[in-house]
Enzyme design. Structure first.
Site, PDB file in Angstrom:
ATOM      1  N   SER A  46       0.851  -1.183   0.000  1.00  0.00           N
ATOM      2  CA  SER A  46       0.000   0.000   0.000  1.00  0.00           C
ATOM      3  C   SER A  46       0.890   1.236   0.000  1.00  0.00           C
ATOM      4  O   SER A  46       1.873   1.301   0.748  1.00  0.00           O
ATOM      5  CB  SER A  46      -0.902  -0.013   1.241  1.00  0.00           C
ATOM      6  OG  SER A  46      -1.807   1.059   1.175  1.00  0.00           O
ATOM      7  N   GLU A  47       0.543   2.223  -0.816  1.00  0.00           N
ATOM      8  CA  GLU A  47       1.392   3.404  -1.004  1.00  0.00           C
ATOM      9  C   GLU A  47       1.743   4.104   0.308  1.00  0.00           C
ATOM     10  O   GLU A  47       2.790   4.733   0.427  1.00  0.00           O
ATOM     11  CB  GLU A  47       0.692   4.443  -1.908  1.00  0.00           C
ATOM     12  CG  GLU A  47       0.523   4.045  -3.338  1.00  0.00           C
ATOM     13  CD  GLU A  47      -0.835   3.424  -3.578  1.00  0.00           C
ATOM     14  OE1 GLU A  47      -1.169   2.417  -2.906  1.00  0.00           O
ATOM     15  OE2 GLU A  47      -1.576   3.936  -4.442  1.00  0.00           O
ATOM     16  N   ASN A  48       0.836   4.043   1.277  1.00  0.00           N
ATOM     17  CA  ASN A  48       1.080   4.772   2.523  1.00  0.00           C
ATOM     18  C   ASN A  48       2.046   4.041   3.460  1.00  0.00           C
ATOM     19  O   ASN A  48       2.182   4.425   4.620  1.00  0.00           O
ATOM     20  CB  ASN A  48      -0.244   5.084   3.233  1.00  0.00           C
ATOM     21  CG  ASN A  48      -1.040   3.842   3.555  1.00  0.00           C
ATOM     22  OD1 ASN A  48      -0.994   2.860   2.846  1.00  0.00           O
ATOM     23  ND2 ASN A  48      -1.773   3.883   4.647  1.00  0.00           N
ATOM     24  N   GLY A  49       2.708   3.003   2.958  1.00  0.00           N
ATOM     25  CA  GLY A  49       3.834   2.451   3.703  1.00  0.00           C
ATOM     26  C   GLY A  49       3.633   1.092   4.337  1.00  0.00           C
ATOM     27  O   GLY A  49       4.459   0.658   5.116  1.00  0.00           O
ATOM     28  N   SER A  88       8.400   3.666   0.880  1.00  0.00           N
ATOM     29  CA  SER A  88       7.333   2.988   0.154  1.00  0.00           C
ATOM     30  C   SER A  88       7.456   3.236  -1.348  1.00  0.00           C
ATOM     31  O   SER A  88       7.284   2.321  -2.161  1.00  0.00           O
ATOM     32  CB  SER A  88       5.975   3.497   0.654  1.00  0.00           C
ATOM     33  OG  SER A  88       4.936   2.913  -0.075  1.00  0.00           O
TER      34      SER A  88
END
Lengths: 217, 231
Positions: A46-49, A88
């Site tokens: 997920s892009e948010n890490g 990320s």
């Protein structure tokens, strides 16, 4: 078109390979996670890490500090890791993701993708889409074949502002599975309930029909 | 050395009209909600906000937009906020949209003293218009500049009086890069601990990046999309 979405998602899931690191976009692509074939273990990014997204939480498990890029509450699987946004996107840009699946407004035969902006309408921003399509080893577009009004989404040249240039490797719709090759759209499979003629009608570019055309559905 | 200020009101007194402020968070997760509320209360104006998102209408950065305290935003995705949409369409607010990975790396460059970098992201799109481009190993790249700010508001789960910070789960997001990229970083923490309680191996943001610290009195931690599994 619940059936169409289901069919798209199941077909995309067959592209998953054991050990893949995968980013699923918001909407239809997210549903691919519900159809991972037995015996295959993948890690969702997920892009948010968050690397290692688990199922949605039970009511008791909800943690405001643990969400996915769609801002939904999620859980983490054992063996997951959590990093900053810069780390990320190093994973994304650095070519470490095997696959990203996302939706599109238009895809053209050069593999150009438009999915973030319609001029004259509210511009919400590209989020992480431009990084993802440029960075992942494979980019699969999962979408309905035509617009709600029957307009072409598979086109000769994208007319909408691009998200990425020559980035799409495969397109899966409720009608067809298409590889994007240097020669253009290469039709690999057609859905059981459609015909070549109908696919050609719904596609705004030339189709190279595979000699051993398969079916799915 | 003690970087702890008495409260958020004391912290935002440092902020003048016209300041550029970075604010951590992804959606509403990991946002410096206490400092934002104090800045809203203080009424500081003509702000440039650098933040991944714009909050929602009545929470997070959204409350500063509603009160017209922000005149420019640098962000990656600004959906979810109707008032922002109205101001944007009416030309009341200036907006620079940046791809998210580029945004993160520009913040990192700002904090690390890097004068910019070439990235393939956005090459051949509107993002590369007017920017220097270069072909590296056969692939088109766009030159992106670092981001700097007068202030950063970051949110951590724990911190000590030296400014060492640790984050909880995906509330980390952009906070560590923003802590390094501003001239003055103000951290808000849920819990203040003694130096040494955060093991040196686990410190994510070392105190050198943090000038001031406050303990948030109350956290709402609103969730944008509560999704639960059946049962």
């Amino acid at each position: 078109m619940a059936d169409a979405r289901e069919r798209i998602v199941k077909r995309v899931a067959r592209e998953l390979r054991d050990g893949d690191y995968v980013n699923l976009g918001i909407g239809i692509p997210t549903l691919v996670g519900n159809h991972i074939p037995p015996g295959i273990e993948i890690t969702l990014h997920s892009e948010n890490g968050l690397l290692g997204i688990g199922p949605y939480p039970t009511k008791d498990q909800i943690d405001a500090d643990l969400i996915n890029a769609g801002k939904e509450t999620v859980t983490e699987l054992p063996g997951s890791s959590i990093v900053s946004s810069v780390e990320s996107f190093a994973m994304v840009r650095g070519g470490h993701l095997d696959l990203t699946v996302l939706g599109a407004l238009q895809v053209d035969e050069a593999g150009n993708l438009a999915n973030w902006m319609i001029p004259g309408k509210m511009v919400k921003g590209m989020g992480g889409a431009m990084d993802l399509v440029g960075g992942a080893k494979r980019v699969i577009v999962a979408m309905e074949h035509a617009t709600k009004k029957g307009g072409h989404k598979l086109v000769k040249t994208c007319s909408l502002p691009l998200t990425g240039v020559k980035v799409v490797t495969m397109i899966v719709t409720e009608m067809a599975v298409i590889d994007v090759t240097p020669a253009g759209f290469h039709l690999r499979e057609l859905a059981e309930d459609t015909t070549l003629e109908r696919i050609k009608e719904a596609t705004g570019a030339e189709l190279i029909v595979d000699e051993t055309l398969g079916t799915f559905g | 050395m003690n970087k702890v200020l008495p409260d958020a009101a004391a912290a935002v007194r440092l902020i003048p009209d016209g300041a550029t402020i970075m604010m951590g968070g992804f959606g509403l997760c990991g946002i410096p909600e206490v400092l934002i509320a104090a800045l809203h209360e203080q009424g500081t104006k003509q702000l440039t906000a650098i933040s991944n998102n714009a909050g929602v209408d009545d929470f997070g950065l959204g409350i500063l937009l509603r009160s017209r305290q922000v005149t420019k935003m640098i962000a990656t995705y600004v959906g979810e906020n109707k008032e922002f949409e109205r101001q944007f369409l009416d030309g009341e607010i200036e907006v620079e949209l940046v791809p998210q990975g580029t945004f993160a790396e520009r913040l990192r460059a700002g904090g690390a003293g890097i004068g910019g970098f070439f990235t393939p992201t956005g090459y051949g799109t509107v993002v590369s218009e007017g920017k220097e481009t270069r072909t590296i190993d056969g692939r088109g790249h766009v030159f992106e500049r670092p981001l700097h700010a007068d202030f950063s508001f970051v949110k951590a789960s724990k911190g000590d009086r030296l400014g060492n910070l640790i984050y909880h789960r995906t509330a980390q997001n952009f906070n560590p890069m923003m802590a390094a990229a501003a001239a003055i970083t103000i951290a808000e923490v849920e819990e203040l601990v003694e130096p040494g309680e955060i093991d040196a191996d686990h410190v994510v943001t070392p105190g050198i990046y943090v000038q001031h610290l406050i303990v948030g009195a109350h956290y709402e931690k609103r969730i944008e999309r509560v999704v639960v599994q059946d049962g």
